[in-house]
Design a protein around this motif. Structure first.
Motif, PDB file in Angstrom:
ATOM      1  N   HIS A 186      35.137  43.311  45.795  1.00  3.19           N
ATOM      2  CA  HIS A 186      34.138  44.167  45.162  1.00  3.19           C
ATOM      3  C   HIS A 186      32.738  43.566  45.159  1.00  3.19           C
ATOM      4  CE1 HIS A 186      36.881  47.230  43.853  1.00  3.19           C
ATOM      5  NE2 HIS A 186      37.700  46.310  43.406  1.00  3.19           N
ATOM      6  N   TYR A 187      32.619  42.302  45.384  1.00  2.00           N
ATOM      7  CA  TYR A 187      31.322  41.646  45.349  1.00  2.00           C
ATOM      8  C   TYR A 187      31.000  41.071  46.713  1.00  2.00           C
ATOM      9  CZ  TYR A 187      31.381  41.678  40.271  1.00  2.00           C
ATOM     10  OH  TYR A 187      31.408  42.047  38.966  1.00  2.00           O
ATOM     11  N   LYS A 188      29.727  41.050  47.033  1.00  3.13           N
ATOM     12  CA  LYS A 188      29.305  40.311  48.210  1.00  3.13           C
ATOM     13  C   LYS A 188      29.137  38.862  47.766  1.00  3.13           C
ATOM     14  CE  LYS A 188      26.999  43.980  50.668  1.00  3.13           C
ATOM     15  NZ  LYS A 188      25.766  44.465  51.261  1.00  3.13           N
ATOM     16  N   ALA A 189      29.752  37.969  48.476  1.00  2.07           N
ATOM     17  CA  ALA A 189      29.685  36.562  48.098  1.00  2.07           C
ATOM     18  C   ALA A 189      28.299  36.013  48.385  1.00  2.07           C
ATOM     19  CB  ALA A 189      30.733  35.778  48.866  1.00  2.07           C
TER      20      ALA A 189
ATOM     21  N   MET B 272      51.532  35.415  34.008  1.00  2.00           N
ATOM     22  CA  MET B 272      50.125  35.496  33.690  1.00  2.00           C
ATOM     23  C   MET B 272      49.392  36.118  34.862  1.00  2.00           C
ATOM     24  SD  MET B 272      47.689  32.782  31.880  1.00  2.00           S
ATOM     25  CE  MET B 272      47.403  31.516  33.044  1.00  2.00           C
ATOM     26  N   CYS B 273      48.291  36.747  34.617  1.00  2.00           N
ATOM     27  CA  CYS B 273      47.527  37.402  35.669  1.00  2.00           C
ATOM     28  C   CYS B 273      46.997  36.367  36.651  1.00  2.00           C
ATOM     29  CB  CYS B 273      46.347  38.158  35.067  1.00  2.00           C
ATOM     30  SG  CYS B 273      46.867  39.485  34.000  1.00  2.00           S
ATOM     31  N   GLY B 274      46.914  36.760  37.910  1.00  2.00           N
ATOM     32  CA  GLY B 274      46.425  35.849  38.943  1.00  2.00           C
ATOM     33  C   GLY B 274      44.927  35.643  38.856  1.00  2.00           C
ATOM     34  N   THR B 275      44.423  34.757  39.684  1.00  2.00           N
ATOM     35  CA  THR B 275      42.988  34.476  39.677  1.00  2.00           C
ATOM     36  C   THR B 275      42.404  34.633  41.067  1.00  2.00           C
ATOM     37  OG1 THR B 275      43.428  32.135  39.981  1.00  2.00           O
ATOM     38  CG2 THR B 275      43.090  32.912  37.716  1.00  2.00           C
ATOM     39  N   GLY B 276      43.011  35.501  41.879  1.00  2.00           N
ATOM     40  CA  GLY B 276      42.510  35.723  43.233  1.00  2.00           C
ATOM     41  C   GLY B 276      41.171  36.433  43.214  1.00  2.00           C
ATOM     42  N   VAL B 277      40.619  36.684  44.388  1.00  2.00           N
ATOM     43  CA  VAL B 277      39.296  37.271  44.501  1.00  2.00           C
ATOM     44  C   VAL B 277      39.390  38.612  45.194  1.00  2.00           C
ATOM     45  CG1 VAL B 277      37.017  36.951  45.500  1.00  2.00           C
ATOM     46  CG2 VAL B 277      38.260  34.998  44.608  1.00  2.00           C
ATOM     47  N   SER B 278      38.790  39.631  44.627  1.00  4.11           N
ATOM     48  CA  SER B 278      38.802  40.932  45.270  1.00  4.11           C
ATOM     49  C   SER B 278      37.529  41.099  46.085  1.00  4.11           C
ATOM     50  CB  SER B 278      38.908  42.047  44.224  1.00  4.11           C
ATOM     51  OG  SER B 278      37.668  42.232  43.591  1.00  4.11           O
TER      52      SER B 278
ATOM     53  N   GLU C 134      31.034  32.796  38.199  1.00  9.12           N
ATOM     54  CA  GLU C 134      32.021  32.909  37.123  1.00  9.12           C
ATOM     55  C   GLU C 134      32.251  34.373  36.757  1.00  9.12           C
ATOM     56  OE1 GLU C 134      32.016  31.395  32.644  1.00  9.12           O
ATOM     57  OE2 GLU C 134      31.717  29.791  34.100  1.00  9.12           O
ATOM     58  N   GLU C 135      31.198  35.161  36.794  1.00  8.09           N
ATOM     59  CA  GLU C 135      31.308  36.581  36.461  1.00  8.09           C
ATOM     60  C   GLU C 135      32.201  37.312  37.464  1.00  8.09           C
ATOM     61  OE1 GLU C 135      28.368  40.365  36.513  1.00  8.09           O
ATOM     62  OE2 GLU C 135      27.619  38.577  35.524  1.00  8.09           O
ATOM     63  N   GLN C 136      32.068  36.987  38.742  1.00 10.47           N
ATOM     64  CA  GLN C 136      32.900  37.612  39.761  1.00 10.47           C
ATOM     65  C   GLN C 136      34.367  37.272  39.544  1.00 10.47           C
ATOM     66  OE1 GLN C 136      30.883  35.790  43.028  1.00 10.47           O
ATOM     67  NE2 GLN C 136      29.891  37.692  43.644  1.00 10.47           N
ATOM     68  N   ALA C 137      34.642  36.026  39.251  1.00 11.33           N
ATOM     69  CA  ALA C 137      36.020  35.598  39.030  1.00 11.33           C
ATOM     70  C   ALA C 137      36.612  36.280  37.797  1.00 11.33           C
ATOM     71  CB  ALA C 137      36.083  34.080  38.892  1.00 11.33           C
ATOM     72  N   LEU C 138      35.819  36.400  36.729  1.00  9.26           N
ATOM     73  CA  LEU C 138      36.282  37.060  35.509  1.00  9.26           C
ATOM     74  C   LEU C 138      36.555  38.534  35.767  1.00  9.26           C
ATOM     75  CD1 LEU C 138      36.912  36.950  32.493  1.00  9.26           C
ATOM     76  CD2 LEU C 138      34.495  37.378  32.060  1.00  9.26           C
ATOM     77  N   PHE C 139      35.648  39.194  36.493  1.00  7.51           N
ATOM     78  CA  PHE C 139      35.834  40.605  36.816  1.00  7.51           C
ATOM     79  C   PHE C 139      37.119  40.804  37.612  1.00  7.51           C
ATOM     80  CE2 PHE C 139      35.282  44.283  39.617  1.00  7.51           C
ATOM     81  CZ  PHE C 139      34.985  45.269  38.693  1.00  7.51           C
ATOM     82  N   THR C 140      37.352  39.952  38.580  1.00  6.04           N
ATOM     83  CA  THR C 140      38.548  40.040  39.408  1.00  6.04           C
ATOM     84  C   THR C 140      39.794  39.812  38.571  1.00  6.04           C
ATOM     85  OG1 THR C 140      37.327  39.307  41.332  1.00  6.04           O
ATOM     86  CG2 THR C 140      39.705  39.087  41.436  1.00  6.04           C
ATOM     87  N   ARG C 141      39.747  38.828  37.687  1.00 11.15           N
ATOM     88  CA  ARG C 141      40.901  38.550  36.817  1.00 11.15           C
ATOM     89  C   ARG C 141      41.185  39.744  35.922  1.00 11.15           C
ATOM     90  NH1 ARG C 141      44.152  36.727  33.489  1.00 11.15           N
ATOM     91  NH2 ARG C 141      44.286  35.191  31.906  1.00 11.15           N
ATOM     92  N   ASN C 142      40.128  40.353  35.396  1.00 14.31           N
ATOM     93  CA  ASN C 142      40.297  41.541  34.548  1.00 14.31           C
ATOM     94  C   ASN C 142      40.961  42.673  35.322  1.00 14.31           C
ATOM     95  OD1 ASN C 142      39.062  40.164  32.482  1.00 14.31           O
ATOM     96  ND2 ASN C 142      37.116  41.252  32.641  1.00 14.31           N
ATOM     97  N   GLU C 143      40.508  42.895  36.569  1.00 15.67           N
ATOM     98  CA  GLU C 143      41.111  43.939  37.398  1.00 15.67           C
ATOM     99  C   GLU C 143      42.596  43.675  37.607  1.00 15.67           C
ATOM    100  OE1 GLU C 143      38.709  43.779  40.967  1.00 15.67           O
ATOM    101  OE2 GLU C 143      37.941  45.767  40.502  1.00 15.67           O
ATOM    102  N   GLU C 144      42.925  42.432  37.874  1.00 17.44           N
ATOM    103  CA  GLU C 144      44.319  42.070  38.128  1.00 17.44           C
ATOM    104  C   GLU C 144      45.167  42.219  36.863  1.00 17.44           C
ATOM    105  OE1 GLU C 144      43.954  38.186  39.807  1.00 17.44           O
ATOM    106  OE2 GLU C 144      43.379  38.964  41.754  1.00 17.44           O
TER     107      GLU C 144
END
Length: 87
Positions: A9-12, A1-7, A25-35
């Motif tokens: 691309h966003y300033k925290a 399954m795809c990971g749930t790490g953080v890229s 939540e949006e940042q995490a979803l975007f990162t998951r989608n990228e992965e």
């Protein structure tokens, strides 16, 4: 399954009280989608030139739900994209 790490691309966003960083939540979803997209590309690249066979694990990693109606099928991906296919 795809990971749930953080890229990166966003300033925290920092919490008002201190140093703790909260990801939305949006940042995490975007990162998951990228992965997930990267994993799919890697999988397709590895099998380039080969006939693609049904892969249950690959399907389960990317498809959340399949709905079958008399006039169409609706595929909902874990990334949120929905595709409808007329029958």
């Amino acid at each position: 399954m795809c990971g749930t790490g953080v890229s990166g691309h966003y300033k925290a966003k920092r919490s008002p009280g201190g140093d703790k960083v909260k990801l939305t939540e949006e940042q995490a979803l975007f990162t998951r989608n990228e992965e997930c997209i990267a994993a799919l590309r890697k999988e397709l690249e590895a099998s380039k030139g080969d006939a693609l066979a049904y892969d249950d694990k690959l399907v389960r990693d990317f498809i959340e739900k399949i709905e079958v109606f008399s006039e169409m099928m609706r595929f909902t991906m874990k990334a949120g994209m929905v595709t409808e296919v007329a029958m």
